[in-house]
Design a protein around this motif. Structure first.
Motif, mmCIF file in Angstrom:
data_model
loop_
_atom_site.group_PDB
_atom_site.id
_atom_site.type_symbol
_atom_site.label_atom_id
_atom_site.label_comp_id
_atom_site.label_asym_id
_atom_site.label_seq_id
_atom_site.Cartn_x
_atom_site.Cartn_y
_atom_site.Cartn_z
ATOM 1 N N GLU A 277 65.392 11.532 11.381
ATOM 2 C CA GLU A 277 66.196 12.548 12.094
ATOM 3 C C GLU A 277 66.027 12.142 13.680
ATOM 4 O OE1 GLU A 277 68.799 14.753 11.957
ATOM 5 O OE2 GLU A 277 68.884 14.203 9.882
ATOM 6 N N LEU A 278 64.711 11.887 14.091
ATOM 7 C CA LEU A 278 64.245 11.764 15.224
ATOM 8 C C LEU A 278 64.600 10.292 16.012
ATOM 9 C CD1 LEU A 278 62.857 13.104 17.887
ATOM 10 C CD2 LEU A 278 60.810 12.129 16.978
ATOM 11 N N PHE A 279 64.391 9.282 15.244
ATOM 12 C CA PHE A 279 64.338 7.905 15.608
ATOM 13 C C PHE A 279 65.388 7.015 15.050
ATOM 14 C CE2 PHE A 279 59.634 8.926 15.956
ATOM 15 C CZ PHE A 279 59.732 9.030 17.244
ATOM 16 N N ASP A 280 65.983 7.410 13.828
ATOM 17 C CA ASP A 280 67.020 6.660 13.299
ATOM 18 C C ASP A 280 68.580 6.980 13.071
ATOM 19 O OD1 ASP A 280 65.143 4.682 12.739
ATOM 20 O OD2 ASP A 280 64.925 5.050 10.586
ATOM 21 N N ARG A 281 68.865 8.261 13.777
ATOM 22 C CA ARG A 281 70.302 8.716 13.138
ATOM 23 C C ARG A 281 71.149 8.677 14.696
ATOM 24 N NH1 ARG A 281 70.824 11.482 7.983
ATOM 25 N NH2 ARG A 281 68.683 10.941 7.321
ATOM 26 N N GLY A 282 72.209 7.862 14.865
ATOM 27 C CA GLY A 282 73.335 8.096 15.924
ATOM 28 C C GLY A 282 72.743 8.031 17.201
ATOM 29 N N GLY A 283 73.734 8.133 18.216
ATOM 30 C CA GLY A 283 73.444 7.857 19.564
ATOM 31 C C GLY A 283 72.503 8.630 20.157
ATOM 32 N N GLN A 284 72.317 9.911 19.572
ATOM 33 C CA GLN A 284 71.541 10.764 20.406
ATOM 34 C C GLN A 284 70.054 10.636 19.969
ATOM 35 O OE1 GLN A 284 72.230 13.159 22.529
ATOM 36 N NE2 GLN A 284 74.399 12.643 22.569
ATOM 37 N N ARG A 285 69.607 9.809 18.937
ATOM 38 C CA ARG A 285 68.086 9.679 18.658
ATOM 39 C C ARG A 285 67.322 9.177 19.873
ATOM 40 N NH1 ARG A 285 70.209 4.788 18.909
ATOM 41 N NH2 ARG A 285 69.179 2.795 18.378
#
Length: 165
Positions: A3-11
């Motif tokens: 969730e913190l480092f691998d998902r989407g442009g907001q990571r």
């Protein structure tokens, strides 16, 4: 972690080349520059077994630790010129790469708020900042600009076009 480092442009990115507004245009230069540091000290990335790019924080930290070991061995061997070369490289690598990246990751609000990774990256940034102080280096700040474009939107310069299905 995901969730913190691998998902989407907001990571929160762990890769140096993901920082800065011009990241798409400068990524190749950043990777080449970092790779040049590694090659200058006889280190190469085994492309068959590599799991990370050269600009990942863990890879940059590993390289810096190698520089520290090389410098210590040169000191013990009385090689003043070698010590100078490695010390100079440490300063340049901190200023141009690791010092900026470690600070940028630790400053991300999402990272600071995460109970496990927040303290780890804060500690890491403090260690790297200590190295910067020791070598009197001021890293160039890195900013992370999330990709905030809408999924149904295509960008073409300053023009935003809808995606045709």
């Amino acid at each position: 972690y995901c969730e913190l480092f691998d998902r989407g442009g907001q990571r929160a990115s762990l890769y140096e080349s993901e920082y800065g507004r011009m990241r798409g245009m400068s990524k190749g230069n950043t990777l080449a520059d970092i790779g040049g540091f590694y090659q200058a000290f006889g280190l190469t990335i085994d492309q068959e077994r590599a799991h990370e790019l050269v600009d990942h924080i863990a890879v940059e930290l590993e390289f810096y630790s190698t520089l520290l070991l090389k410098q210590e061995l040169l000191l013990r061997g009385g090689d003043e010129e070698g010590v100078f070369v490695v010390s100079d490289a440490r300063g340049k690598f901190l200023r141009e790469h690791l010092g900026s990246l470690a600070q940028a990751i630790a400053e991300r609000a999402e990272v600071r708020a995460e109970p496990s990774y927040g303290p780890i990256f804060t500690w890491c940034a403090e260690l790297v900042a200590g190295e910067c102080r020791e070598l009197e280096v001021t890293p160039t700040p890195l900013d992370f600009f999330a990709d905030e474009s809408e999924k149904g939107e295509m960008k073409c310069g300053a023009v935003h076009l809808p995606v045709v299905s």
